[in-house]
Design a protein around this motif. Structure first.
Motif, PDB file in Angstrom:
ATOM      1  N   ARG A  27      14.744   2.795 -12.923  1.00  0.00           N
ATOM      2  CA  ARG A  27      13.721   3.248 -14.015  1.00  0.00           C
ATOM      3  C   ARG A  27      12.866   2.093 -14.195  1.00  0.00           C
ATOM      4  NH1 ARG A  27      12.978   8.281 -15.208  1.00  0.00           N
ATOM      5  NH2 ARG A  27      15.050   8.741 -15.460  1.00  0.00           N
ATOM      6  N   ALA A  28      11.509   2.154 -14.078  1.00  0.00           N
ATOM      7  CA  ALA A  28      10.471   1.438 -14.098  1.00  0.00           C
ATOM      8  C   ALA A  28      10.155   1.167 -15.687  1.00  0.00           C
ATOM      9  CB  ALA A  28       9.213   1.787 -13.423  1.00  0.00           C
ATOM     10  N   ARG A  29       9.630   0.255 -16.129  1.00  0.00           N
ATOM     11  CA  ARG A  29       9.438   0.278 -17.711  1.00  0.00           C
ATOM     12  C   ARG A  29       8.312   1.377 -18.049  1.00  0.00           C
ATOM     13  NH1 ARG A  29       8.306  -6.496 -17.903  1.00  0.00           N
ATOM     14  NH2 ARG A  29      10.516  -6.778 -18.129  1.00  0.00           N
ATOM     15  N   SER A  30       7.676   1.852 -17.144  1.00  0.00           N
ATOM     16  CA  SER A  30       6.640   2.969 -17.644  1.00  0.00           C
ATOM     17  C   SER A  30       7.531   4.356 -17.699  1.00  0.00           C
ATOM     18  CB  SER A  30       5.364   3.334 -16.424  1.00  0.00           C
ATOM     19  OG  SER A  30       6.038   3.469 -15.269  1.00  0.00           O
ATOM     20  N   GLY A  31       8.727   4.052 -17.249  1.00  0.00           N
ATOM     21  CA  GLY A  31       9.645   5.497 -17.394  1.00  0.00           C
ATOM     22  C   GLY A  31       9.779   6.328 -16.054  1.00  0.00           C
ATOM     23  N   GLU A  32       8.786   5.782 -15.011  1.00  0.00           N
ATOM     24  CA  GLU A  32       8.855   6.522 -13.717  1.00  0.00           C
ATOM     25  C   GLU A  32      10.290   6.128 -12.987  1.00  0.00           C
ATOM     26  OE1 GLU A  32       6.230   6.142  -9.703  1.00  0.00           O
ATOM     27  OE2 GLU A  32       5.878   4.681 -11.423  1.00  0.00           O
ATOM     28  N   LEU A  33      10.773   7.151 -12.394  1.00  0.00           N
ATOM     29  CA  LEU A  33      11.867   6.691 -11.619  1.00  0.00           C
ATOM     30  C   LEU A  33      11.598   6.466 -10.109  1.00  0.00           C
ATOM     31  CD1 LEU A  33      15.153   7.108 -11.624  1.00  0.00           C
ATOM     32  CD2 LEU A  33      14.845   9.466 -10.592  1.00  0.00           C
ATOM     33  N   LEU A  34      11.925   5.439  -9.654  1.00  0.00           N
ATOM     34  CA  LEU A  34      11.812   4.734  -8.422  1.00  0.00           C
ATOM     35  C   LEU A  34      12.914   4.901  -7.558  1.00  0.00           C
ATOM     36  CD1 LEU A  34       9.975   1.313  -9.597  1.00  0.00           C
ATOM     37  CD2 LEU A  34       8.818   3.655  -9.175  1.00  0.00           C
ATOM     38  N   ASP A  35      12.630   5.008  -6.136  1.00  0.00           N
ATOM     39  CA  ASP A  35      13.707   4.986  -5.366  1.00  0.00           C
ATOM     40  C   ASP A  35      13.799   3.509  -4.746  1.00  0.00           C
ATOM     41  OD1 ASP A  35      11.066   5.488  -4.408  1.00  0.00           O
ATOM     42  OD2 ASP A  35      11.346   6.739  -2.594  1.00  0.00           O
ATOM     43  N   ALA A  36      14.342   2.600  -5.631  1.00  0.00           N
ATOM     44  CA  ALA A  36      14.499   1.462  -5.104  1.00  0.00           C
ATOM     45  C   ALA A  36      15.565   0.941  -5.794  1.00  0.00           C
ATOM     46  CB  ALA A  36      13.299   0.660  -5.236  1.00  0.00           C
ATOM     47  N   PRO A  37      16.414  -0.103  -5.286  1.00  0.00           N
ATOM     48  CA  PRO A  37      16.167  -0.711  -4.127  1.00  0.00           C
ATOM     49  C   PRO A  37      16.504   0.182  -2.957  1.00  0.00           C
ATOM     50  CG  PRO A  37      18.247  -1.256  -5.176  1.00  0.00           C
ATOM     51  CD  PRO A  37      17.691  -0.712  -6.192  1.00  0.00           C
ATOM     52  N   ALA A  38      15.873  -0.221  -1.817  1.00  0.00           N
ATOM     53  CA  ALA A  38      16.110   0.782  -0.729  1.00  0.00           C
ATOM     54  C   ALA A  38      15.854  -0.086   0.513  1.00  0.00           C
ATOM     55  CB  ALA A  38      15.233   1.864  -0.525  1.00  0.00           C
ATOM     56  N   ILE A  39      16.541   0.051   1.653  1.00  0.00           N
ATOM     57  CA  ILE A  39      16.179  -0.465   3.009  1.00  0.00           C
ATOM     58  C   ILE A  39      16.478   0.472   4.018  1.00  0.00           C
ATOM     59  CG2 ILE A  39      18.868  -1.339   3.148  1.00  0.00           C
ATOM     60  CD1 ILE A  39      17.304  -3.799   4.652  1.00  0.00           C
ATOM     61  N   ILE A  40      15.381   0.530   4.826  1.00  0.00           N
ATOM     62  CA  ILE A  40      15.410   1.402   6.018  1.00  0.00           C
ATOM     63  C   ILE A  40      15.505   0.765   7.251  1.00  0.00           C
ATOM     64  CG2 ILE A  40      14.034   3.376   7.282  1.00  0.00           C
ATOM     65  CD1 ILE A  40      13.525   2.470   3.589  1.00  0.00           C
ATOM     66  N   SER A  41      16.247   0.920   8.332  1.00  0.00           N
ATOM     67  CA  SER A  41      16.244   0.316   9.279  1.00  0.00           C
ATOM     68  C   SER A  41      16.119   1.141  10.768  1.00  0.00           C
ATOM     69  CB  SER A  41      17.805  -0.153   9.624  1.00  0.00           C
ATOM     70  OG  SER A  41      18.356  -0.934   8.572  1.00  0.00           O
ATOM     71  N   PHE A  42      15.290   0.560  11.755  1.00  0.00           N
ATOM     72  CA  PHE A  42      14.538   1.007  12.763  1.00  0.00           C
ATOM     73  C   PHE A  42      15.351   0.602  14.096  1.00  0.00           C
ATOM     74  CE2 PHE A  42      11.159   0.220   9.798  1.00  0.00           C
ATOM     75  CZ  PHE A  42      10.853   1.846   9.335  1.00  0.00           C
ATOM     76  N   LEU A  43      15.651   1.468  15.068  1.00  0.00           N
ATOM     77  CA  LEU A  43      15.971   0.951  16.255  1.00  0.00           C
ATOM     78  C   LEU A  43      14.864   1.457  17.273  1.00  0.00           C
ATOM     79  CD1 LEU A  43      17.824  -0.248  18.314  1.00  0.00           C
ATOM     80  CD2 LEU A  43      18.993   2.190  18.596  1.00  0.00           C
ATOM     81  N   PHE A  44      14.144   0.482  17.779  1.00  0.00           N
ATOM     82  CA  PHE A  44      12.940   0.889  18.820  1.00  0.00           C
ATOM     83  C   PHE A  44      13.511   0.964  20.174  1.00  0.00           C
ATOM     84  CE2 PHE A  44      11.219  -0.692  15.192  1.00  0.00           C
ATOM     85  CZ  PHE A  44      10.201  -0.073  14.555  1.00  0.00           C
ATOM     86  N   PRO A  45      12.851   1.563  21.239  1.00  0.00           N
ATOM     87  CA  PRO A  45      13.287   1.372  22.696  1.00  0.00           C
ATOM     88  C   PRO A  45      13.110   0.052  22.933  1.00  0.00           C
ATOM     89  CG  PRO A  45      11.664   3.508  22.214  1.00  0.00           C
ATOM     90  CD  PRO A  45      11.896   2.534  20.893  1.00  0.00           C
ATOM     91  N   GLY A  46      13.821  -0.445  23.750  1.00  0.00           N
ATOM     92  CA  GLY A  46      13.603  -1.948  24.423  1.00  0.00           C
ATOM     93  C   GLY A  46      15.019  -2.357  24.586  1.00  0.00           C
ATOM     94  N   PRO A  47      15.892  -2.561  23.638  1.00  0.00           N
ATOM     95  CA  PRO A  47      15.763  -2.232  22.465  1.00  0.00           C
ATOM     96  C   PRO A  47      15.326  -3.292  21.622  1.00  0.00           C
ATOM     97  CG  PRO A  47      18.183  -3.059  22.901  1.00  0.00           C
ATOM     98  CD  PRO A  47      17.448  -3.158  24.223  1.00  0.00           C
ATOM     99  N   LYS A  48      14.885  -2.901  20.429  1.00  0.00           N
ATOM    100  CA  LYS A  48      14.001  -3.633  19.499  1.00  0.00           C
ATOM    101  C   LYS A  48      14.387  -3.174  18.179  1.00  0.00           C
ATOM    102  CE  LYS A  48      10.194  -4.082  22.604  1.00  0.00           C
ATOM    103  NZ  LYS A  48       8.614  -3.789  22.740  1.00  0.00           N
ATOM    104  N   VAL A  49      14.319  -4.096  17.137  1.00  0.00           N
ATOM    105  CA  VAL A  49      14.762  -3.283  15.808  1.00  0.00           C
ATOM    106  C   VAL A  49      13.840  -3.777  14.677  1.00  0.00           C
ATOM    107  CG1 VAL A  49      17.194  -3.960  16.318  1.00  0.00           C
ATOM    108  CG2 VAL A  49      15.985  -5.743  15.218  1.00  0.00           C
TER     109      VAL A  49
END
Length: 356
Positions: free
Chosen positions: A217-239
């Protein structure tokens, strides 16, 4: 477009419209001819601030689309309105610049892509981060082989606080809290579009996405989707990874949103760091590179956030006058939307999402 000046209409004159209008106000090939907003007072105030006092003010966007002096429509509306207004604008024969993210779902995006393919005038999904001068310079360096072949990208988004930041209206916060209107979370889905676009631009389309997203919850009252982490696998392979951390007591130097953005791209023979997105922490170089055993700082470029808006709009004006492809096309925008939707789905289900 064989005209002395391109007639611009801006539909939606909220907080972000100042940055979208800046290039049109200063570009000799453009003229703002119409503004549309449910609040006549707000639209009129923006017209005065931009020196566009002769622009027509409307509350009904259909009235704007019927005007013959309107060539390009800039759509800056809540996400649930993107598809219907963009479809109407293309049907009216107008060039369209649509604020990101393009839609709330892949089915909506499919409809928009189909319409853009048939449209008489160019369609652009507005994405300013791809025109951020440090990002453009990083792209040049990588193309020159300065760090070898990119194998990894790390993106950090860090909202905090600022004594000099924008005053964001409560109404702008409220609709982003309603997923029926926004399509997803304010940091992963909405602001995250910038980061997904960067990952896509530097590394290509990921084949797999996995995400964790908690709530705070931010101080403004806004609900935030954090903390968050998004992981990617790219062709290659690369990350790759995109991390969001909310730091309520972190003072950020900015006149825009109180947020810092940082990017690290690792190649087979070097590393590039991009700093200074929405705001900045201290006085880092906008761009730095480690290559051939030495670190080089690049400070010879504009690096504040508004320059990315100026360059993005300028590029589209050049497309309308000279021809070429906009950045982003509808099809490219759909690719980035797929990444954002995959992150939302993975965070919700706990399962990785395959995109190929």
């Amino acid at each position: 477009m064989k005209k002395d000046k391109i007639g611009i209409a801006i539909i939606g004159t909220g907080r972000i419209s100042d940055l979208h209008a800046a290039e049109y106000v200063s570009n000799p090939n453009c003229r703002i001819v119409a503004l549309c907003d449910l609040s006549l007072d707000r639209a009129s105030e923006r017209a005065r601030a931009w020196g566009a006092g002769g622009a027509v003010i409307e509350t009904d966007y259909i009235e704007v689309l019927q005007r013959e002096d309107v060539d390009l429509v800039e759509i800056l509306l809540p996400h649930h309105l993107h598809l219907p207004v963009a479809l109407d604008a293309m049907e009216a024969g107008k060039a369209v610049s649509l604020q990101k993210p393009m839609c709330k779902s892949e089915s909506e995006a499919d409809r928009l892509v189909e319409a853009a393919d048939k449209a008489a005038a160019p369609f652009k999904l507005f994405e300013n981060f791809l025109f951020h001068p440090p990002v453009l310079r990083a792209k040049e360096l990588i193309k020159e082989g300065a760090i070898g072949e990119p194998v990894s990208i790390r993106i950090k988004s860090n909202p905090g606080t600022s004594k000099t930041a924008w005053n964001v209206p409560n109404s702008a916060i409220a609709w982003r809290q309603d997923r029926d209107l926004s399509g997803g979370g304010p940091l992963v889905f909405d602001d995250g579009h910038h980061k997904f676009a960067l990952a896509w631009s530097f590394m290509g389309m990921p084949s797999k996405v996995h995400a964790f997203a908690e709530s705070s919850r931010a101080r403004s009252g806004e609900l935030l989707d954090a903390p968050a982490i998004i992981s990617f696998l790219f062709p290659g392979p690369k990350v790759g990874s995109f991390e969001i951390a909310y730091s309520p007591d972190l003072e950020i130097d900015t006149i825009f949103y109180p947020q810092d953005d940082r990017v690290e791209i690792t190649g087979t023979s070097g590393v590039i760091w991009i700093n200074c997105g929405h705001g900045r922490l201290g006085d880092p170089p906008p761009l730095a590179m480690y290559s051939e055993g030495k670190t080089t700082e690049f400070r010879d470029m504009a690096s504040t956030w508004e320059h990315s808006f100026l360059l993005s709009a300028r590029h589209f004006v050049d497309v309308l006058i000279k021809g070429g492809e906009p950045v982003l096309t509808a099809r490219e925008g759909r690719q980035i939307l797929r990444i954002a939707l995959a992150a939302e789905k993975s965070a919700r289900t706990g399962e990785s999402v395959l995109l190929h």
